[in-house]
Design a protein around this motif. Structure first.
Motif, short mmCIF file in Angstrom:
data_model
loop_
_atom_site.label_atom_id
_atom_site.label_comp_id
_atom_site.label_asym_id
_atom_site.label_seq_id
_atom_site.Cartn_x
_atom_site.Cartn_y
_atom_site.Cartn_z
N ASN A 152 37.61 27.74 33.83
CA ASN A 152 37.01 26.45 34.02
C ASN A 152 36.41 26.38 35.56
O ASN A 152 35.99 25.36 36.09
CB ASN A 152 37.76 25.38 33.81
CG ASN A 152 38.87 25.24 34.73
OD1 ASN A 152 39.32 26.17 35.40
ND2 ASN A 152 39.35 24.01 34.73
N GLY A 153 36.37 27.38 36.20
CA GLY A 153 36.14 27.56 37.77
C GLY A 153 34.66 28.08 37.92
O GLY A 153 33.64 28.09 37.06
N GLU A 154 34.08 28.33 39.01
CA GLU A 154 32.91 28.56 39.43
C GLU A 154 32.86 30.22 39.83
O GLU A 154 31.64 30.61 39.99
CB GLU A 154 32.32 27.81 40.51
CG GLU A 154 32.23 26.43 40.13
CD GLU A 154 31.70 25.52 41.18
OE1 GLU A 154 31.29 26.02 42.40
OE2 GLU A 154 31.49 24.07 40.78
N GLU A 155 34.05 30.78 39.80
CA GLU A 155 33.77 32.32 40.10
C GLU A 155 34.55 32.94 39.04
O GLU A 155 35.29 32.37 38.17
CB GLU A 155 34.49 32.67 41.61
CG GLU A 155 36.01 32.40 41.64
CD GLU A 155 36.48 32.83 43.00
OE1 GLU A 155 36.77 34.01 43.22
OE2 GLU A 155 36.97 31.91 43.89
N THR A 156 34.38 34.27 38.88
CA THR A 156 34.96 35.11 37.99
C THR A 156 36.38 35.30 37.93
O THR A 156 36.80 35.28 39.10
CB THR A 156 34.53 36.50 38.09
OG1 THR A 156 32.87 36.29 37.69
CG2 THR A 156 34.93 37.31 36.95
N LEU A 157 37.12 34.89 37.04
CA LEU A 157 38.48 34.99 37.10
C LEU A 157 38.92 36.74 36.62
O LEU A 157 38.49 36.91 35.63
CB LEU A 157 39.08 34.13 36.06
CG LEU A 157 40.69 34.17 35.50
CD1 LEU A 157 41.65 33.81 36.76
CD2 LEU A 157 41.02 33.11 34.44
N LYS A 158 39.80 37.14 37.50
CA LYS A 158 40.08 38.67 37.23
C LYS A 158 41.62 38.57 37.26
O LYS A 158 42.27 38.00 38.03
CB LYS A 158 39.53 39.46 38.15
CG LYS A 158 38.07 39.16 38.53
CD LYS A 158 37.58 40.21 39.73
CE LYS A 158 36.02 39.75 39.88
NZ LYS A 158 35.30 40.82 40.65
N PHE A 159 42.05 39.49 36.19
CA PHE A 159 43.80 39.70 36.25
C PHE A 159 43.96 40.94 35.65
O PHE A 159 43.14 41.50 34.67
CB PHE A 159 44.30 38.54 35.50
CG PHE A 159 43.65 38.38 33.95
CD1 PHE A 159 44.62 39.01 32.85
CD2 PHE A 159 42.59 37.87 33.48
CE1 PHE A 159 44.30 38.75 31.71
CE2 PHE A 159 41.98 37.60 32.15
CZ PHE A 159 42.90 38.23 31.16
N TYR A 160 45.02 41.66 36.00
CA TYR A 160 45.46 42.67 35.11
C TYR A 160 46.59 42.23 33.96
O TYR A 160 47.16 41.19 34.24
CB TYR A 160 46.45 43.55 35.99
CG TYR A 160 45.44 44.36 36.96
CD1 TYR A 160 44.98 45.62 36.93
CD2 TYR A 160 45.24 43.84 38.31
CE1 TYR A 160 44.22 46.32 37.93
CE2 TYR A 160 44.71 44.56 39.29
CZ TYR A 160 44.18 45.70 38.91
OH TYR A 160 43.31 46.35 40.02
N TRP A 161 46.45 42.89 33.17
CA TRP A 161 47.67 42.51 32.02
C TRP A 161 48.46 43.86 31.78
O TRP A 161 48.05 45.06 31.81
CB TRP A 161 46.96 42.14 30.77
CG TRP A 161 46.64 43.10 29.87
CD1 TRP A 161 47.06 43.96 28.88
CD2 TRP A 161 44.97 43.32 29.50
NE1 TRP A 161 46.14 44.66 28.23
CE2 TRP A 161 45.17 44.58 28.65
CE3 TRP A 161 44.12 43.17 29.96
CZ2 TRP A 161 44.07 45.14 28.21
CZ3 TRP A 161 42.81 43.75 29.71
CH2 TRP A 161 42.59 44.91 28.83
N ILE A 162 49.61 43.56 31.42
CA ILE A 162 50.63 44.60 31.11
C ILE A 162 51.19 44.32 29.71
O ILE A 162 51.69 43.38 29.73
CB ILE A 162 51.61 44.98 32.07
CG1 ILE A 162 51.18 44.88 33.57
CG2 ILE A 162 52.65 45.90 32.08
CD1 ILE A 162 51.97 44.78 34.82
N PHE A 163 51.35 45.33 29.08
CA PHE A 163 51.97 45.40 27.57
C PHE A 163 53.18 46.47 27.87
O PHE A 163 52.96 47.62 28.27
CB PHE A 163 51.15 45.59 26.54
CG PHE A 163 50.41 44.44 26.18
CD1 PHE A 163 51.04 43.43 25.70
CD2 PHE A 163 49.27 44.51 25.88
CE1 PHE A 163 50.33 42.33 25.09
CE2 PHE A 163 48.37 43.55 25.54
CZ PHE A 163 48.93 42.49 25.03
N PRO A 164 54.51 46.23 27.00
CA PRO A 164 55.47 47.23 26.81
C PRO A 164 55.08 48.03 25.96
O PRO A 164 56.02 48.26 24.93
CB PRO A 164 56.40 46.28 26.69
CG PRO A 164 56.11 45.09 26.21
CD PRO A 164 54.85 44.78 26.63
#
Ligand code: 7BC
Ligand code: NI
Length: 124
Positions: free
Chosen positions: A101-113
């Motif tokens: 809902n922000g104005e910049e790109t939301l970036k994230f890493y995800w980790i799965f086992p």
């Protein structure tokens, strides 16, 4: 087996997208479909402003590491604002969603086992 990768080193890998998750795109960094790895997998996702990784759950637990931007995390119905620098733990089968809902790109890493993302069954 030990190897080092950098997000820039997967620049030749196409972004993956799906109509299910508008404004979301992702790449795989450590994933047995692409790398000689097992036991854990790591991907990187971007959610454009207005984009939404809709409410879902899966049997493996999951971790998010937010590197840029901000958004609203849906924690099985409870909303919490998250931002750059936050880490999120999601237990097995917990329903979750992430909306930018922000104005910049939301970036994230995800980790799965898991060995690979492709073995994670997404349920809604
Ligand atoms: O970012 C993606 C794209 C499908 O998946 C990982 C995030 C998640 O919550 O399963
Ligand atoms: Ni998930």
């Amino acid at each position: 087996m030990i190897f080092v990768k950098n997000l820039k080193s997967v620049s030749d890998q196409e972004w993956s997208t799906t109509d299910k998750y508008p404004g979301v795109r992702w790449k795989f960094l450590i994933d047995s479909d692409f790398t000689e790895s097992s036991g854990l997998s790591l991907g990187f996702a971007e959610i454009a402003p207005g984009g939404n990784l809709i409410l879902h759950y899966h049997s493996p637990a999951e971790i998010y590491v937010v590197t840029d931007g901000e958004g609203i995390l849906n924690k099985s119905g409870k909303l919490e604002k998250i931002k750059k620098g936050d880490v999120v733990y999601i237990s097995k089968n917990a329903k979750h969603a992430l909306k930018n809902n922000g104005e910049e790109t939301l970036k994230f890493y995800w980790i799965f086992p898991t060995d690979r993302f492709s073995e994670v069954e997404y349920l809604y």
